[in-house]
Design an enzyme around this catalytic site. Sequence first.
Site, PDB file in Angstrom:
ATOM      1  N   CYS A   2       0.845  -1.188   0.000  1.00  0.00           N
ATOM      2  CA  CYS A   2       0.000   0.000   0.000  1.00  0.00           C
ATOM      3  C   CYS A   2       0.881   1.240   0.000  1.00  0.00           C
ATOM      4  O   CYS A   2       2.046   1.194   0.369  1.00  0.00           O
ATOM      5  CB  CYS A   2      -0.902   0.020   1.230  1.00  0.00           C
ATOM      6  SG  CYS A   2      -1.858  -1.478   1.474  1.00  0.00           S
ATOM      7  N   ARG A  27       3.725   0.608  -6.690  1.00  0.00           N
ATOM      8  CA  ARG A  27       3.764  -0.319  -5.567  1.00  0.00           C
ATOM      9  C   ARG A  27       2.726  -1.431  -5.713  1.00  0.00           C
ATOM     10  O   ARG A  27       2.825  -2.461  -5.049  1.00  0.00           O
ATOM     11  CB  ARG A  27       3.530   0.441  -4.253  1.00  0.00           C
ATOM     12  CG  ARG A  27       4.610   1.436  -3.934  1.00  0.00           C
ATOM     13  CD  ARG A  27       4.244   2.331  -2.770  1.00  0.00           C
ATOM     14  NE  ARG A  27       4.339   1.644  -1.500  1.00  0.00           N
ATOM     15  CZ  ARG A  27       5.415   1.620  -0.737  1.00  0.00           C
ATOM     16  NH1 ARG A  27       6.507   2.246  -1.116  1.00  0.00           N
ATOM     17  NH2 ARG A  27       5.423   0.996   0.419  1.00  0.00           N
ATOM     18  N   TRP A  74      -3.613  -2.316  -1.116  1.00  0.00           N
ATOM     19  CA  TRP A  74      -3.407  -3.682  -1.600  1.00  0.00           C
ATOM     20  C   TRP A  74      -4.058  -4.584  -0.560  1.00  0.00           C
ATOM     21  O   TRP A  74      -3.628  -4.637   0.590  1.00  0.00           O
ATOM     22  CB  TRP A  74      -1.909  -3.967  -1.725  1.00  0.00           C
ATOM     23  CG  TRP A  74      -1.578  -5.266  -2.391  1.00  0.00           C
ATOM     24  CD1 TRP A  74      -1.422  -5.498  -3.722  1.00  0.00           C
ATOM     25  CD2 TRP A  74      -1.329  -6.527  -1.738  1.00  0.00           C
ATOM     26  NE1 TRP A  74      -1.103  -6.815  -3.950  1.00  0.00           N
ATOM     27  CE2 TRP A  74      -1.030  -7.466  -2.751  1.00  0.00           C
ATOM     28  CE3 TRP A  74      -1.329  -6.944  -0.412  1.00  0.00           C
ATOM     29  CZ2 TRP A  74      -0.733  -8.793  -2.468  1.00  0.00           C
ATOM     30  CZ3 TRP A  74      -1.034  -8.269  -0.131  1.00  0.00           C
ATOM     31  CH2 TRP A  74      -0.741  -9.177  -1.156  1.00  0.00           C
ATOM     32  N   ASN A 100      -1.029   1.452   6.212  1.00  0.00           N
ATOM     33  CA  ASN A 100      -0.272   0.387   5.562  1.00  0.00           C
ATOM     34  C   ASN A 100       0.104  -0.657   6.610  1.00  0.00           C
ATOM     35  O   ASN A 100       0.302  -0.317   7.774  1.00  0.00           O
ATOM     36  CB  ASN A 100       1.031   0.912   4.954  1.00  0.00           C
ATOM     37  CG  ASN A 100       0.795   1.815   3.767  1.00  0.00           C
ATOM     38  OD1 ASN A 100      -0.314   1.973   3.287  1.00  0.00           O
ATOM     39  ND2 ASN A 100       1.869   2.440   3.307  1.00  0.00           N
ATOM     40  N   GLY A 101       0.263  -1.901   6.189  1.00  0.00           N
ATOM     41  CA  GLY A 101       0.711  -2.939   7.113  1.00  0.00           C
ATOM     42  C   GLY A 101      -0.444  -3.766   7.639  1.00  0.00           C
ATOM     43  O   GLY A 101      -1.563  -3.742   7.104  1.00  0.00           O
ATOM     44  N   GLU A 480      14.080 -17.699 -11.881  1.00  0.00           N
ATOM     45  CA  GLU A 480      13.750 -16.313 -12.213  1.00  0.00           C
ATOM     46  C   GLU A 480      12.942 -16.229 -13.508  1.00  0.00           C
ATOM     47  O   GLU A 480      12.004 -15.446 -13.618  1.00  0.00           O
ATOM     48  CB  GLU A 480      15.040 -15.490 -12.324  1.00  0.00           C
ATOM     49  CG  GLU A 480      14.848 -14.043 -12.735  1.00  0.00           C
ATOM     50  CD  GLU A 480      14.013 -13.232 -11.771  1.00  0.00           C
ATOM     51  OE1 GLU A 480      13.578 -12.135 -12.162  1.00  0.00           O
ATOM     52  OE2 GLU A 480      13.765 -13.678 -10.626  1.00  0.00           O
ATOM     53  N   LYS A 484       9.088 -14.653 -13.830  1.00  0.00           N
ATOM     54  CA  LYS A 484       8.681 -13.568 -14.722  1.00  0.00           C
ATOM     55  C   LYS A 484       7.419 -13.951 -15.494  1.00  0.00           C
ATOM     56  O   LYS A 484       6.502 -13.143 -15.649  1.00  0.00           O
ATOM     57  CB  LYS A 484       9.811 -13.226 -15.710  1.00  0.00           C
ATOM     58  CG  LYS A 484      10.999 -12.555 -15.071  1.00  0.00           C
ATOM     59  CD  LYS A 484      10.755 -11.109 -14.663  1.00  0.00           C
ATOM     60  CE  LYS A 484      10.382 -10.925 -13.252  1.00  0.00           C
ATOM     61  NZ  LYS A 484      11.297 -11.276 -12.197  1.00  0.00           N
ATOM     62  N   GLU A 487       4.426 -13.895 -13.111  1.00  0.00           N
ATOM     63  CA  GLU A 487       4.045 -12.560 -12.649  1.00  0.00           C
ATOM     64  C   GLU A 487       3.231 -11.790 -13.668  1.00  0.00           C
ATOM     65  O   GLU A 487       2.218 -11.172 -13.325  1.00  0.00           O
ATOM     66  CB  GLU A 487       5.303 -11.748 -12.310  1.00  0.00           C
ATOM     67  CG  GLU A 487       5.990 -12.155 -11.030  1.00  0.00           C
ATOM     68  CD  GLU A 487       7.207 -11.302 -10.762  1.00  0.00           C
ATOM     69  OE1 GLU A 487       7.320 -10.756  -9.661  1.00  0.00           O
ATOM     70  OE2 GLU A 487       8.057 -11.176 -11.671  1.00  0.00           O
ATOM     71  N   HIS A 503      12.535 -37.116 -11.074  1.00  0.00           N
ATOM     72  CA  HIS A 503      12.113 -37.481  -9.721  1.00  0.00           C
ATOM     73  C   HIS A 503      10.706 -36.947  -9.417  1.00  0.00           C
ATOM     74  O   HIS A 503      10.432 -36.497  -8.306  1.00  0.00           O
ATOM     75  CB  HIS A 503      13.117 -36.965  -8.690  1.00  0.00           C
ATOM     76  CG  HIS A 503      14.464 -37.590  -8.818  1.00  0.00           C
ATOM     77  ND1 HIS A 503      14.731 -38.885  -8.429  1.00  0.00           N
ATOM     78  CD2 HIS A 503      15.623 -37.108  -9.336  1.00  0.00           C
ATOM     79  CE1 HIS A 503      15.998 -39.167  -8.685  1.00  0.00           C
ATOM     80  NE2 HIS A 503      16.559 -38.111  -9.229  1.00  0.00           N
ATOM     81  N   LYS A 602       4.818  -3.971  -5.810  1.00  0.00           N
ATOM     82  CA  LYS A 602       6.245  -3.771  -6.047  1.00  0.00           C
ATOM     83  C   LYS A 602       7.047  -3.874  -4.759  1.00  0.00           C
ATOM     84  O   LYS A 602       8.102  -4.504  -4.720  1.00  0.00           O
ATOM     85  CB  LYS A 602       6.459  -2.392  -6.683  1.00  0.00           C
ATOM     86  CG  LYS A 602       7.904  -2.090  -7.039  1.00  0.00           C
ATOM     87  CD  LYS A 602       8.370  -2.983  -8.167  1.00  0.00           C
ATOM     88  CE  LYS A 602       9.787  -2.673  -8.585  1.00  0.00           C
ATOM     89  NZ  LYS A 602      10.268  -3.642  -9.580  1.00  0.00           N
TER      90      LYS A 602
END
Length: 607
Positions: A2, A27, A74, A100-101, A480, A484, A487, A503, A602
């Site tokens: 947030c 963000r 958020w 926030n939080g 990574e 991507k 996301e 396996h 973000k």
Amino acid sequence: MCGIFGYIGPRNSVNVVIDGLKRLEYRGYDSAGLAAVENNQIVFCKEVGKVSILEAAVKKKQWNIPAAIAQTRWATHGKVTNANAHPLLDTEHSLAVVHNGIIENHDILRKQLKEKGIQFVSDTDTEVIAHLISSHYQGDLLEAVQKTVPQLIGAYALAVVHRNHPDQIVAVAHEAPLVIGIGKHETFISSDPNAFAFYTQQVIYLSNSEIAVVKTDSWQIYSTEEPIDKETQTLVHDVIETSKGDFETYTLKEIHEQPQTIRNALLGRFHSEYGTAIFDELTFAHSDLLGVERILILGCGTSLHAGYVASYMLEELARIPVQVEISSEFRYKNPIVPPGTFVIAISQSGETADTVAAVREVRAKGAKVLALCNVHGSTLTREAESTIFLKAGAEIGVCSTKAFTSQVVVLSLFTLLMARMRHMNKTEGQKFLDQLLCLPDQVQAVLNQATFIEKLAHKYAQYDNFFFIGRRYMYPTSLEGALKLKEISYINANGYPAGEMKHGPIALISENCPTVALCANRMTYEKLLSNLMEIKARNGKILAITNKEDKHLEEIADDVIYLPSSSDELAVIPVTIANQLLAYYIAQLRGADIDQPRNLAKSVTVE
């Protein structure tokens, strides 16, 4: 996650906070709102969706008010609805709070308030704060906030306005970022100082339950009980450039900026004659680095993947044992941190809550901490003993692109420094450094293939499941690459060590589940080919990414992306650029919101 923004001063606060929210959009959020005091009444407006929707709604109200608070939310507690959007008000609409939080004991507090007859209109933990402050209020807003803060458990930042105090905003921060900006006859509050850096670069960072009472021409910081003295600091970086330039999205712009950001990460940090790295900002003594017996790397998400790459390099080249830990897990392990442990904490924003908490844990156990960060003045940089900055510039797109490659470059330089202090001779150091200095041109060569990779994306965009596989350095690179694609394309993509496919995961291979095979590691190349044959035998489609000399891969793979040749350690970067472009164009074809993917943020400032 947030983003809070507040303003008090001679300008129209509504316009200023809307502009501030726009600068916090990177963000990630799902709703936005603002509140102010007009004619001794709380006025507010909040909307689900983008800040532009809020802006259009506010314009109709034609407010011109000297003080306002605002937030992009958020969702944590409660669905994405107008009722759950911030600001939240008390029953009498006497005050408004943005927050926030997370308030971890909100359930207990909510029950206590309900027993007193308070009726709740939202599902948020934030509304608890509004009702608590209101219950303590007896004419002094600061006193009411001071009584409320000890009741709250969790990491949080908040700002409050009250109808009886139109000349002030009260702000609080506890283990969550909140910064006061001191201008000329005006004061700002923000989760990120870049949001007001256009107006002022004089700042005060709040922490540890500190409370700020800000007015147009004054400010005072308090503990939960007493006033305290805090000096202003000066932001040491320029105002963020938020233009997309000629690019369709910030993400694509940031992908294409990487030749330059890699140069920035290298600039002034090496000594060619001695084949070593130098960091002017590194404050550890030479003896501290020589005394390192073990390295612990902490990170989340993309930063964690950079840490994995570094662990391979540090063990192979510097011969130092390395442990890589997911910050969110490490902080609850009651970890063993023996003498000689050196900690590297990685966070692009410097506000990643789990990494900051893990750093506090290891520092309490006596470890020395080096931060790798992209943001000056962030919480992590203030918690660590020393910081190496990425110098990547503002990364606005939610998915990390240039920050990751800058992290890998900085970690490569740090590896070179540690290796030259130990077993690596000058000639070996010069060779490694020469390979590092080739990276910007190699990355540009990959970017020059963007049109070809876009064509491949048309072929693969239809699939809903992917594997990314690799060995050695290509394994964290596969993690990574898969991240991507997850996301920004909303595709189920899994990064896996190629040798582990047999396996269990190979059961998922079919003609409807392509594999992106990262083949740019010479040491394990032949082994990886055997893994690809196993996938091909099960009708799996293969898109290989490899060095330009490996032409016979065309006999196995359905498609191949050829990249400039690089050492095993540094091939991570050109391969990652190819993965970023592939994910970008697949996301574009699937109609995803690339810069602000759904459900993501973000800066992850909550646990």
